[in-house]
Design an enzyme around this catalytic site. Structure first.
Site, PDB file in Angstrom:
ATOM      1  N   HIS A  20       0.835  -1.197   0.000  1.00  0.00           N
ATOM      2  CA  HIS A  20       0.000   0.000   0.000  1.00  0.00           C
ATOM      3  C   HIS A  20       0.870   1.248   0.000  1.00  0.00           C
ATOM      4  O   HIS A  20       1.780   1.362   0.800  1.00  0.00           O
ATOM      5  CB  HIS A  20      -0.929  -0.025   1.223  1.00  0.00           C
ATOM      6  CG  HIS A  20      -1.909   1.077   1.243  1.00  0.00           C
ATOM      7  ND1 HIS A  20      -2.236   1.729   2.398  1.00  0.00           N
ATOM      8  CD2 HIS A  20      -2.642   1.668   0.259  1.00  0.00           C
ATOM      9  CE1 HIS A  20      -3.139   2.656   2.146  1.00  0.00           C
ATOM     10  NE2 HIS A  20      -3.393   2.635   0.841  1.00  0.00           N
ATOM     11  N   HIS A 106       7.345  19.848 -13.271  1.00  0.00           N
ATOM     12  CA  HIS A 106       8.116  18.759 -13.872  1.00  0.00           C
ATOM     13  C   HIS A 106       9.399  18.495 -13.084  1.00  0.00           C
ATOM     14  O   HIS A 106       9.815  17.345 -12.935  1.00  0.00           O
ATOM     15  CB  HIS A 106       8.439  19.081 -15.333  1.00  0.00           C
ATOM     16  CG  HIS A 106       9.120  17.965 -16.059  1.00  0.00           C
ATOM     17  ND1 HIS A 106       8.547  16.720 -16.210  1.00  0.00           N
ATOM     18  CD2 HIS A 106      10.328  17.896 -16.657  1.00  0.00           C
ATOM     19  CE1 HIS A 106       9.370  15.938 -16.881  1.00  0.00           C
ATOM     20  NE2 HIS A 106      10.465  16.628 -17.159  1.00  0.00           N
ATOM     21  N   ALA A 129       4.811  13.022 -20.997  1.00  0.00           N
ATOM     22  CA  ALA A 129       3.908  11.871 -20.858  1.00  0.00           C
ATOM     23  C   ALA A 129       4.444  10.947 -19.774  1.00  0.00           C
ATOM     24  O   ALA A 129       5.077   9.924 -20.048  1.00  0.00           O
ATOM     25  CB  ALA A 129       3.762  11.138 -22.188  1.00  0.00           C
TER      26      ALA A 129
END
Length: 139
Positions: A20, A106, A129
């Site tokens: 998790h 970014h 992307a």
């Protein structure tokens, strides 16, 4: 032989061993990958495999609870960004769980991706992307 979609042994093993909140980055062909982070390189040539194709296959095997995306992705490559959002909406409908979305610069994304369990490099050549998936639980 596996019956499900994901046949790549490294990626299949990675998904099977996630806990998790562990994170996996799926990236375009140009994202820098630190030497300290596991690289699963799927890139064959420009565009193969693509970002969406890789993401769709990974989501068929992996439960997620959140994503981290660079702000520049939505601004510079809106069509591919919208395709990612469509996949996330489909994932929410299928799982009945909300997938949180966090946008960062970014530069922040590149730092954060280095903390992933692995970075999966595609042949995608669309700018920004990239996505970090945060593992969820199926229960």
């Amino acid at each position: 032989m596996k019956k499900n979609q994901l046949l790549n042994s490294e990626l299949s093993y990675l998904v099977a061993t996630l806990g998790h909140t562990d994170e996996i980055t799926v990236c375009d062909a140009g994202l820098p990958i630190p030497e300290t982070t596991q690289r699963i390189d799927l890139a064959l040539t420009h565009g193969v495999p693509g970002f969406i194709e890789t993401t769709r296959t990974l989501l068929a095997e992996m439960q997620i609870e959140g994503v981290i995306i660079a702000e520049e992705f939505r601004e510079v490559s809106p069509i591919l960004h919208a395709a990612l959002l469509d996949l996330l909406e489909s994932e929410e409908q299928q799982s009945g769980k909300t997938v949180s979305r966090t946008y960062v610069s970014h530069e922040e994304f590149k730092v954060r991706s280095g903390e992933s369990r692995a970075i999966v490099r595609t042949g995608e050549c669309t700018p920004y992307a990239n996505v970090i998936f945060q593992a969820g639980v199926v229960f």
